[in-house]
Design a protein around this motif. Structure first.
Motif, PDB file in Angstrom:
ATOM      1  N   LEU A 103       0.989  -1.007  -0.144  1.00 17.17           N
ATOM      2  CA  LEU A 103       0.039   0.179   0.014  1.00 17.17           C
ATOM      3  C   LEU A 103       0.854   1.239  -0.087  1.00 17.17           C
ATOM      4  CD1 LEU A 103      -2.792  -0.956   2.591  1.00 17.17           C
ATOM      5  CD2 LEU A 103      -2.920  -0.987  -0.004  1.00 17.17           C
ATOM      6  N   TYR A 106       0.921   3.699  -3.045  1.00 19.40           N
ATOM      7  CA  TYR A 106      -0.162   4.561  -3.414  1.00 19.40           C
ATOM      8  C   TYR A 106      -0.540   6.010  -2.428  1.00 19.40           C
ATOM      9  CZ  TYR A 106      -1.213  -0.044  -5.394  1.00 19.40           C
ATOM     10  OH  TYR A 106      -0.873  -1.058  -6.058  1.00 19.40           O
ATOM     11  N   ALA A 107       0.450   6.165  -1.887  1.00 12.40           N
ATOM     12  CA  ALA A 107       0.788   7.139  -1.061  1.00 12.40           C
ATOM     13  C   ALA A 107       0.705   8.543  -1.838  1.00 12.40           C
ATOM     14  CB  ALA A 107       1.915   7.306   0.090  1.00 12.40           C
ATOM     15  N   ALA A 110      -3.960   8.358  -2.960  1.00  8.94           N
ATOM     16  CA  ALA A 110      -5.177   7.879  -2.123  1.00  8.94           C
ATOM     17  C   ALA A 110      -5.746   8.678  -1.219  1.00  8.94           C
ATOM     18  CB  ALA A 110      -4.926   6.285  -1.565  1.00  8.94           C
ATOM     19  N   ALA A 135      -8.731  -3.230   1.327  1.00  3.55           N
ATOM     20  CA  ALA A 135      -8.014  -2.126   1.195  1.00  3.55           C
ATOM     21  C   ALA A 135      -8.583  -1.193   0.290  1.00  3.55           C
ATOM     22  CB  ALA A 135      -6.535  -2.513   0.549  1.00  3.55           C
ATOM     23  N   GLN A 138      -9.564   2.368   1.779  1.00  3.33           N
ATOM     24  CA  GLN A 138      -8.451   2.932   1.848  1.00  3.33           C
ATOM     25  C   GLN A 138      -7.855   3.869   0.779  1.00  3.33           C
ATOM     26  OE1 GLN A 138      -5.043   1.237   3.859  1.00  3.33           O
ATOM     27  NE2 GLN A 138      -6.592  -0.401   4.505  1.00  3.33           N
ATOM     28  N   LEU A 139      -8.090   3.066  -0.330  1.00  2.41           N
ATOM     29  CA  LEU A 139      -7.566   3.661  -1.812  1.00  2.41           C
ATOM     30  C   LEU A 139      -8.691   4.411  -2.558  1.00  2.41           C
ATOM     31  CD1 LEU A 139      -5.913   0.139  -3.387  1.00  2.41           C
ATOM     32  CD2 LEU A 139      -4.848   2.303  -2.370  1.00  2.41           C
ATOM     33  N   LEU A 196      -4.475   5.344   4.962  1.00  2.00           N
ATOM     34  CA  LEU A 196      -3.763   4.323   4.221  1.00  2.00           C
ATOM     35  C   LEU A 196      -2.806   3.629   5.041  1.00  2.00           C
ATOM     36  CD1 LEU A 196      -3.357   3.414   1.328  1.00  2.00           C
ATOM     37  CD2 LEU A 196      -1.085   5.018   0.967  1.00  2.00           C
ATOM     38  N   ARG A 198       0.412   2.068   5.641  1.00  2.00           N
ATOM     39  CA  ARG A 198       1.690   1.880   5.081  1.00  2.00           C
ATOM     40  C   ARG A 198       2.321   0.621   5.876  1.00  2.00           C
ATOM     41  NH1 ARG A 198       4.926   6.957   3.284  1.00  2.00           N
ATOM     42  NH2 ARG A 198       3.180   8.342   2.424  1.00  2.00           N
TER      43      ARG A 198
END
Length: 215
Positions: A103, A106-107, A110, A135, A138-139, A196, A198
Motif C-alpha cells: 500500500l 499509493y501514498a 489515495a 484495502a 483506503q484507496l 492508508l 503503510r
C-alpha cells in the motif's frame, strides 16, 4: 510466466481477454464522464502496459484533469506504459515498477476517484481477494469507483466478490452477466475512506496457472 508476452493475448480481437479489455475501457470512459469537475486521481493495481486507461485518456475531455499512478512489477511493461503515456502527452500519468500489493505505493494518490483492480482477482487466493477489497476502502474516495475483473471459472467467485464489496460500503453499479466468462464489475464507494495503512501487503500474486493448487 513472461508477463510482457502474456499481454499479447489482448491483440486477438476474438479472445475473451480482448472483449474484457473493451468492456473495461468503456467503464473507465463512463466513470470519467461522471466524475465531478476538478482534479481526478486514478490508481491501477498490476497495471500491465496500461492498455485500459492509456487507451481511454487520449482525446477524453477530462484527460488533463487526471493524475494517475500505474503500479506494475514487470519493468518491461512499465517501460511500455510510460512511453505510451509520454507519446500521448499524458503528463499526469506515471508508471512505476513496484509491488502493487504494497500500500505504500499509493501514498499521495489515495483516496482516488477511480481504482482499477483488473487482472488481479483471478490470480490471487480468496483470502487475498477479500483483503484487497478491504484495502479499497483506503484507496477509493467517497463517490469514487472501483473497476475490477475476475474470470468465472468454477467455483465462480463473482457473487462473493460483490458481497465483499457491498459489506464494506460499496454499491454495485454494474456487473457483466453470468454468460460472460471474463467478468467486469463496477462498485461505487458510499463510505468514508480509511487512512492508508503503510507497510501493509494485501496480496501475493500467485498466477492463474498455479491458483488451483494454491487454494
Amino acid at each position: 510466466m513472461d508477463w510482457q508476452k502474456w499481454q499479447d493475448r489482448y491483440d486477438d480481437p476474438d479472445s475473451p481477454l480482448a472483449r474484457r479489455l473493451l468492456t473495461v475501457r468503456e467503464r473507465i470512459r463512463l466513470a470519467l464522464d461522471d466524475c465531478p469537475p476538478g482534479p481526478l486521481r486514478v490508481v491501477s493495481l498490476c497495471a500491465g502496459q496500461g492498455r485500459d486507461l492509456l487507451h481511454v485518456l487520449p482525446g477524453h475531455r477530462r484527460a488533463q484533469d487526471v493524475r494517475a499512478r500505474l503500479v506494475e512489477l514487470d519493468p518491461r511493461n512499465v517501460d511500455l506504459a510510460a512511453k505510451a503515456a509520454r507519446s500521448a502527452g499524458l503528463h499526469g500519468v506515471e508508471a512505476i515498477a513496484a509491488d502493487a500489493a504494497l500500500l505504500d505505493h499509493y501514498a499521495g494518490m489515495a483516496p482516488a476517484e477511480l481504482v482499477l483492480v483488473c487482472g488481479v482477482f483471478g490470480n490471487i487466493v480468496d483470502g487475498d481477494i477479500e483483503r484487497t477489497i478491504d484495502a479499497c476502502t483506503q484507496l477509493c474516495a467517497t463517490g469514487g469507483r472501483v473497476i475490477w475483473t475476475r474470470n468465472r471459472r468454477s467455483p465462480d467467485r463473482v457473487p462473493l466478490i460483490c458481497d465483499w464489496f457491498e459489506t464494506r460500503g460499496f454499491e454495485r453499479e454494474w456487473v457483466t452477466g453470468p454468460d460472460e466468462h471474463q467478468a467486469v464489475g463496477v462498485h461505487r464507494f458510499t463510505g468514508h475512506p480509511q487512512p492508508l495503512q503503510r507497510g501493509t501487503s494485501i496480496f501475493t500474486f500467485v498466477g492463474y496457472d498455479k491458483l488451483p493448487s494454491a487454494t
